[in-house]
Design an enzyme around this catalytic site. Structure first.
Site, mmCIF file in Angstrom:
data_model
loop_
_atom_site.group_PDB
_atom_site.id
_atom_site.type_symbol
_atom_site.label_atom_id
_atom_site.label_comp_id
_atom_site.label_asym_id
_atom_site.label_seq_id
_atom_site.Cartn_x
_atom_site.Cartn_y
_atom_site.Cartn_z
ATOM 1 N N GLN A 1 0.889 -1.116 -0.063
ATOM 2 C CA GLN A 1 0.007 0.057 -0.048
ATOM 3 C C GLN A 1 0.829 1.330 0.013
ATOM 4 O OE1 GLN A 1 -3.711 0.345 2.507
ATOM 5 N NE2 GLN A 1 -2.468 1.878 3.551
ATOM 6 N N GLU B 1 -3.247 9.213 -1.727
ATOM 7 C CA GLU B 1 -2.414 10.035 -0.743
ATOM 8 C C GLU B 1 -1.358 11.032 -1.436
ATOM 9 O OE1 GLU B 1 -1.258 7.899 2.820
ATOM 10 O OE2 GLU B 1 -3.235 6.955 2.926
ATOM 11 N N ASP C 1 4.096 0.058 4.409
ATOM 12 C CA ASP C 1 2.758 -0.303 4.796
ATOM 13 C C ASP C 1 2.393 -1.405 4.000
ATOM 14 O OD1 ASP C 1 0.464 -0.850 5.998
ATOM 15 O OD2 ASP C 1 -0.342 1.179 5.832
ATOM 16 N N GLU D 1 4.807 -1.963 8.134
ATOM 17 C CA GLU D 1 3.505 -1.875 8.786
ATOM 18 C C GLU D 1 2.451 -3.049 8.336
ATOM 19 O OE1 GLU D 1 1.905 2.268 8.709
ATOM 20 O OE2 GLU D 1 -0.113 1.730 8.585
ATOM 21 N N ASP E 1 -1.193 -1.309 12.630
ATOM 22 C CA ASP E 1 -2.261 -0.265 12.155
ATOM 23 C C ASP E 1 -3.578 -1.049 12.307
ATOM 24 O OD1 ASP E 1 -4.045 1.418 11.038
ATOM 25 O OD2 ASP E 1 -3.169 1.524 9.141
ATOM 26 N N LYS F 1 -4.371 6.394 14.937
ATOM 27 C CA LYS F 1 -5.395 7.295 14.203
ATOM 28 C C LYS F 1 -6.341 7.601 15.018
ATOM 29 C CE LYS F 1 -4.110 4.796 9.602
ATOM 30 N NZ LYS F 1 -4.545 3.668 9.154
ATOM 31 N N ARG G 1 -5.301 9.664 7.724
ATOM 32 C CA ARG G 1 -5.998 8.576 6.757
ATOM 33 C C ARG G 1 -5.840 8.971 5.411
ATOM 34 N NH1 ARG G 1 -8.886 4.965 10.300
ATOM 35 N NH2 ARG G 1 -8.262 3.888 8.285
ATOM 36 N N SER G 2 -6.493 7.899 4.640
ATOM 37 C CA SER G 2 -6.371 8.237 3.205
ATOM 38 C C SER G 2 -7.165 9.259 2.691
ATOM 39 C CB SER G 2 -6.535 6.947 2.221
ATOM 40 O OG SER G 2 -7.718 6.199 2.647
ATOM 41 N N LYS H 1 2.978 10.135 10.145
ATOM 42 C CA LYS H 1 2.513 9.739 9.001
ATOM 43 C C LYS H 1 1.548 10.441 8.357
ATOM 44 C CE LYS H 1 1.234 5.339 6.672
ATOM 45 N NZ LYS H 1 0.722 3.995 6.665
HETATM 46 P P1 PGA Z 1 -6.266 4.264 5.311
HETATM 47 O O1 PGA Z 1 -4.982 3.985 5.132
HETATM 48 O O2 PGA Z 1 -6.563 5.456 5.925
HETATM 49 O O3 PGA Z 1 -6.880 4.240 3.974
HETATM 50 O O4 PGA Z 1 -6.958 3.176 6.162
HETATM 51 C C1 PGA Z 1 -3.637 4.345 5.818
HETATM 52 C C2 PGA Z 1 -3.211 3.453 6.280
HETATM 53 O O5 PGA Z 1 -3.298 2.123 5.926
HETATM 54 O O6 PGA Z 1 -1.935 3.521 7.066
HETATM 55 ZN ZN ZN Z 2 -1.627 1.123 7.430
#
Ligand code: PGA
Ligand code: ZN
Length: 412
Positions: free
Chosen positions: A142, A184, A221, A264, A291, A316, A345-346, A367
């Site tokens: 990712q 992102e 990640d 991650e 995460d 988060k 977040r994304s 991050k």
């Molecule tokens: P997400 O991705 O905000 O789409 O969950 C961010 C991450 O996985 O760190």
């Molecule tokens: Zn993550």
């Protein structure tokens, strides 16, 4: 979803909830209306809950009592995963109240949280290539990120990152593979294998005049829950299925060959045994971040510490649903000797609360996604403002902020 908290003294606190795409199953629920409008993503119901129930419950309370306010929110919602009022609604209320409290104290939020102690700017991890759920699964991993471990300030860390980001774009352009950016802001990952992105990243670091590993390291990640199907991990780009051991072996091979300092969610959110084995194998060499595995839950962090299933926590706030619960997860991680990374977040906005949390809580790492698009740059810029305001008193977390190493590397 944006919330304003107004105090009698006239101070207003404001915050906006973010949203994830690759969410962990243990997260606070992001309450959406469903139905046809806005693809089902409208938040009219969550807004009504705040305007009616939440406002009535909080009116007249002491905004400086954050745990008390958050306790009211949790009780009012009454569900384990905040599905009644919505984690998105509650986290926006909770963060807006925090901003109001700092405003009433006449302090920037980071200073309000920190007290009078010395402030340390976080070590950033910045995405260069997006992937996984953030890039139509064009590649399986990712986030391909850089960590400026050799930088001596936050500003220098971002300068180096800007140069690496440009160099990576130039490499893709030269190969005829520059197709814009992913969710992102990282470049669209037009690679033939996951490892090609790693190779390109190392070359981009060199092109930018930085020493891979020493000055600029790599962080991944894997978001492996997204790959998990019926006990196996599907690498769509490479048209192969791996079991947990084979995925771990693949990742360990990358750790051996590339300057990777952090990884991650290397295995799925339910794969406790896999996470334990992976941490036992490389936890003394790299930071292993939970995460989806930890979903900003103090209880899960404590369990992971007992299991020795990772050695760092991604924080988060919207996974937890309130500031107080996110802080409790960070405290649990710190007590366990874990590294801590405050994360966006994304799905993001101009809200910069997380930067203040990273500095004010002394998290050590931040991050935010890539080095493009204003919802990302808003966060980096806020960090620069904080460092600027501190002047000579500014300290930078640097490499030492990375989590790592299990006590003896053995399995429980
Ligand atoms: P997400 O991705 O905000 O789409 O969950 C961010 C991450 O996985 O760190
Ligand atoms: Zn993550």
């Amino acid at each position: 979803m944006e919330v304003e908290v107004r105090l009698r003294c006239g101070v207003i606190g404001c915050a906006i909830a973010p949203a994830g795409a690759s969410t962990g199953s243990g997260e606070a629920v992001d309450l959406r209306d469903g139905g046809a409008a806005f693809g089902g993503y409208d938040v009219a119901h969550a807004v009504r809950g705040v305007e009616e129930e939440v406002a009535a419950a909080l009116r007249g309370r002491d905004v400086t009592d954050q745990p008390g306010m958050d306790g009211v929110l949790v009780e009012l919602d009454g569900t384990a995963d905040k599905r009644r009022l919505g984690g998105n609604a509650l986290v926006a209320v909770s963060m807006a109240a925090l901003h109001a409290a700092a405003g009433a104290a006449g302090k920037p939020l980071w200073r309000y949280l920190l007290g009078e102690g010395p402030a340390r700017l976080p070590l950033p991890e910045i995405q260069i290539f997006g992937g996984g759920a953030h890039a139509g699964r064009r590649v399986d991993v990712q986030d391909f990120m850089v960590v400026p471990v050799g930088a001596s300030s936050f500003a220098e860390a971002l300068d180096w990152t800007a140069e690496v980001y440009r160099a990576a774009g130039a490499r893709l352009a030269a190969a005829g593979r520059l197709y814009g950016v992913a969710d992102e802001g990282g470049y669209w990952p037009a690679f033939d294998a996951n490892e090609d992105a790693l190779e390109c990243l190392v070359r981009a670091i060199e092109d930018a005049g930085r020493i891979p590993g020493e000055e600029m390291a790599i962080s991944l990640d894997v978001a492996a829950s997204e790959l998990h199907q019926a006990g196996r991990y599907r690498l769509g780009l490479e048209r192969r299925d791996l079991d947990g051991d084979a995925l771990a072996e693949l990742l360990i091979g990358w750790i051996d060959r590339y300057p990777i300092v952090s990884i991650e969610d290397p295995l799925g959110e339910d794969d406790v045994r896999g996470m334990q084995r992976f941490t036992a194998a490389v936890g003394d060499r790299v930071q292993i971040v939970g995460d989806d595995y930890l979903v900003t839950s103090a209880r899960r962090v404590e369990q992971a510490a007992r299991d020795r299933a990772c050695n760092a926590l991604l924080v988060k706030p919207n996974q937890a649903g309130t500031v107080t619960e996110a802080r409790a997860a960070l405290d649990a991680a710190r007590a366990a000797g874990f590294g801590t990374i405050v994360s966006a977040r994304s799905g993001e906005t101009e809200d910069v609360t997380i930067v203040h949390l990273a500095v004010g809580w002394g998290a050590g790492q931040l991050k935010v996604g890539s080095f493009a698009r204003s919802e990302r740059m808003a966060k980096w810029n806020e960090g620069l403002r904080i460092e600027g305001a501190l002047g000579d008193a500014a300290d930078f977390a640097g490499r030492a902020a990375l989590g790592g190493s299990t006590p003896d590397g053995s399995l429980p």
